[in-house]
Enzyme design. Structure first.
Site, PDB file in Angstrom:
ATOM      1  N   THR A  36       6.452 -42.997  18.752  1.00 48.77           N
ATOM      2  CA  THR A  36       5.514 -43.602  19.701  1.00 48.77           C
ATOM      3  C   THR A  36       5.266 -42.663  20.881  1.00 48.77           C
ATOM      4  O   THR A  36       6.148 -41.916  21.307  1.00 48.77           O
ATOM      5  CB  THR A  36       6.043 -44.944  20.227  1.00 48.77           C
ATOM      6  OG1 THR A  36       7.220 -44.728  21.019  1.00 48.77           O
ATOM      7  CG2 THR A  36       6.371 -45.891  19.080  1.00 48.77           C
ATOM      8  N   VAL A  66      11.729 -53.594  19.614  1.00 49.76           N
ATOM      9  CA  VAL A  66      11.859 -54.646  18.596  1.00 49.76           C
ATOM     10  C   VAL A  66      10.850 -55.761  18.874  1.00 49.76           C
ATOM     11  O   VAL A  66      10.205 -56.284  17.956  1.00 49.76           O
ATOM     12  CB  VAL A  66      13.296 -55.203  18.570  1.00 49.76           C
ATOM     13  CG1 VAL A  66      13.402 -56.371  17.596  1.00 49.76           C
ATOM     14  CG2 VAL A  66      14.288 -54.108  18.202  1.00 49.76           C
ATOM     15  N   GLU A  68       7.936 -55.517  20.326  1.00 54.57           N
ATOM     16  CA  GLU A  68       6.600 -55.074  19.944  1.00 54.57           C
ATOM     17  C   GLU A  68       6.435 -55.090  18.424  1.00 54.57           C
ATOM     18  O   GLU A  68       5.377 -55.451  17.892  1.00 54.57           O
ATOM     19  CB  GLU A  68       6.323 -53.675  20.500  1.00 54.57           C
ATOM     20  CG  GLU A  68       4.865 -53.264  20.406  1.00 54.57           C
ATOM     21  CD  GLU A  68       4.568 -51.960  21.130  1.00 54.57           C
ATOM     22  OE1 GLU A  68       3.405 -51.507  21.055  1.00 54.57           O
ATOM     23  OE2 GLU A  68       5.487 -51.396  21.769  1.00 54.57           O
ATOM     24  N   ASP A 213      17.678 -71.544  11.801  1.00 51.83           N
ATOM     25  CA  ASP A 213      17.867 -72.998  11.738  1.00 51.83           C
ATOM     26  C   ASP A 213      16.616 -73.785  12.105  1.00 51.83           C
ATOM     27  O   ASP A 213      16.622 -75.012  12.138  1.00 51.83           O
ATOM     28  CB  ASP A 213      19.028 -73.431  12.634  1.00 51.83           C
ATOM     29  CG  ASP A 213      18.805 -73.115  14.116  1.00 51.83           C
ATOM     30  OD1 ASP A 213      17.781 -72.472  14.443  1.00 51.83           O
ATOM     31  OD2 ASP A 213      19.652 -73.500  14.942  1.00 51.83           O
ATOM     32  N   GLU A 269      10.730 -57.695  28.176  1.00 56.05           N
ATOM     33  CA  GLU A 269       9.399 -57.498  28.739  1.00 56.05           C
ATOM     34  C   GLU A 269       9.145 -58.529  29.838  1.00 56.05           C
ATOM     35  O   GLU A 269       9.437 -59.717  29.656  1.00 56.05           O
ATOM     36  CB  GLU A 269       8.334 -57.624  27.644  1.00 56.05           C
ATOM     37  CG  GLU A 269       8.514 -56.643  26.486  1.00 56.05           C
ATOM     38  CD  GLU A 269       8.403 -55.198  26.931  1.00 56.05           C
ATOM     39  OE1 GLU A 269       7.379 -54.866  27.563  1.00 56.05           O
ATOM     40  OE2 GLU A 269       9.330 -54.414  26.658  1.00 56.05           O
TER      41      GLU A 269
END
Length: 297
Positions: A36, A66, A68, A213, A269
């Site tokens: 990236t 993760v 994103e 779950d 974020e």
């Protein structure tokens, strides 16, 4: 099987990562690597796999990478979403730690390529997907204000340190909380909604959460006085049902209407919302996890 490895540009040059890729390529694995450069690259690299025959995507980075990747996967048709593997290369790596994913890049890459995949749930807050945790209020403010260098040096301790500095200047967030058959006004210090268990560099906020779950674990801490600290701490230690200041729920969805913008940390974020709707999307993605894994029911 062709595997696409997407590496966060900040970690791609680390010797341990390069050695892990080199070892895998010496085996019988078709591994293509993407690195990236700017925001949105992870989602773009995932969208490029649509119809390409790539069955597994491995992402190397922190919780934000993760996060994103999960949002990128949900943009694809459900029946054509590749399986996701994770190499934890961030500072906190909260999801990876609670799932038992190895922190060594070589071991994590080997697991991501050859490990067993499981159908797991994803949380969704106002249309934004998250794999691990949405934490609002005090915890989100602490995470946002902790310098990255201090995080790397002290790990979870940095959050505790900055938390102590902020504790008695923090103003609770008043609003209305709604969960299935409960609707009530409250004054929040912390609102944690977990698909996973921990956030903030090791703070286990929803310790009973399972990632398959069909439910979200919700921990609510309401405002308390200096004189009530002992009671609040005891309830936080137990995290069982309905306390005087701390309450714990397992529900498929939750709403919160805040009287002022509520800071939310979503898998690392930062966001702010006044109106929050969070729901669980059962079995949304296929994820490689170690065996055994505490997050699986």
């Amino acid at each position: 099987m062709t595997i696409r490895l997407i590496l966060n540009g900040k970690s791609a040059g680390e010797p341990e990562v390069r050695e892990a890729v080199k070892c895998i390529r010496h085996g019988d694995v078709d591994l293509e690597v993407r690195v990236t450069w700017e925001d949105g690259d992870v989602i773009r690299f995932i969208e490029e796999t649509h119809g390409s025959g790539i069955e597994r995507i491995v992402v190397g980075g922190g919780d934000g990478t993760v996060h994103e990747a999960v949002n990128g996967l949900l943009k694809l048709d459900p029946e054509r979403r590749p399986t996701l593997g994770i190499i934890p290369l961030g500072t906190a790596n909260d999801f990876a730690r609670s799932a038992g994913i190895p922190l060594d890049p070589g071991e994590a890459l080997q697991l991501a390529i050859s490990g067993e995949a499981h159908c797991v749930d994803v949380g969704c807050l106002n249309g934004i997907a998250f794999l691990n945790m949405a934490s609002g209020g005090f915890g989100a403010k602490v995470t946002a204000s902790t310098p990255s260098g201090l995080k790397k040096l002290l790990g979870g301790g940095a959050y505790s340190l900055v938390g102590a500095m902020h504790a008695w200047r923090f103003q609770p967030f008043s609003g209305r909380l709604e969960l299935t058959d409960i609707k009530q006004s409250c004054s929040l210090i912390v609102l944690a909604i977990g698909n996973g268990r921990q956030a903030g560099g090791g703070q286990e906020l929803t310790p009973h959460a399972k990632i398959n779950d069909g439910l979200l674990d919700v921990m609510v801490v309401e405002a308390f006085s200096l004189a009530d600290i002992g009671q609040a701490v005891r309830e936080l230690d137990r995290l069982e049902g309905q306390g005087r200041f701390v309450r714990y729920f397992q529900v498929p969805w939750v709403n919160f209407e805040s009287d002022k913008p509520l800071p939310i940390n979503l898998d690392g974020e930062e966001h702010e919302f006044e109106h929050i709707h969070i729901e669980c999307i059962p079995g949304a993605i296929s994820l490689v996890l170690p065996s055994p894994c505490d997050l699986l029911s």
